[in-house]
Design a protein around this motif. Structure first.
Motif: not given
Length: 190
Positions: A9, A11-12, A27, A29-30, A32, A68
């Protein structure tokens, strides 16, 4: 207790394009999520138009996890990462240690399910995820240049060359048939 999902979590919190002046930060997360969507699209195109028989859903999940390891390593800027073979190889070794550390955070029974998504990627799907990663970077460049940020012009040209060199038929279809829409405004898309 397993820390894996709590770590994922984060990753953001890892920003991309650290050496570049961005009009909008991005970031991992976005990024990925976009890579997951594009991986699915590329494999779907390969299956329907190029005679392949690959698992598009699995490609999407690999795309979700493809960066990741950067939770532990940070996002190394491309010019640094590929400056010379010694740095590139050292970074790949650090990446492999980080991937194994992440997988090791899972309970023993889940490790065989996640290892192929994070550390030991299916070689048949890896080129599509790599292509999706490049496409995502190109889309970021297109968005930045459209916003008047000329700092991304050289990166855009370099990524376009890398994409052309990949010689992946599904990628060629995507860039000719779908990529032009990324240059359109919202009103033009509608």
């Amino acid at each position: 207790m397993s820390n894996f999902f709590a770590m994922i979590s984060r990753m953001k919190y890892i920003d991309r394009w650290g050496l570049m002046n961005n009009t909008k930060t991005e970031n991992i997360s976005e990024h990925s999520l976009e890579v997951a969507i594009l991986s699915h699209a590329l494999v779907s195109i390969a299956n329907t138009r190029c005679g392949c028989s690959l698992d598009a859903d699995r490609a999407a999940v690999i795309g979700m996890f493809h960066d990741a390891s950067e939770i532990l390593t940070g996002d190394m800027p491309t010019p640094v990462k590929y400056y010379n073979p010694d740095i590139r190889d050292a970074y790949k070794a650090v990446e492999k240690v980080a991937e194994n550390k992440l997988v090791g955070m899972l309970p023993e029974e889940l490790r065989p399910l996640y290892r192929p998504l994070i550390a030991d990627i299916d070689p048949a799907l890896a080129p599509y995820v790599k292509a999706a990663d490049k496409l995502s970077a190109l889309i970021k460049c297109i968005e930045e240049v459209r916003m008047g940020n000329n700092e991304f012009l050289k990166a855009k040209a370099s990524i376009e060359e890398a994409i052309a060199a990949m010689k992946l038929p599904a990628l060629e279809i995507f860039t000719s048939e779908y990529l032009p829409a990324y240059y359109l405004t919202l009103d033009e898309l509608g």
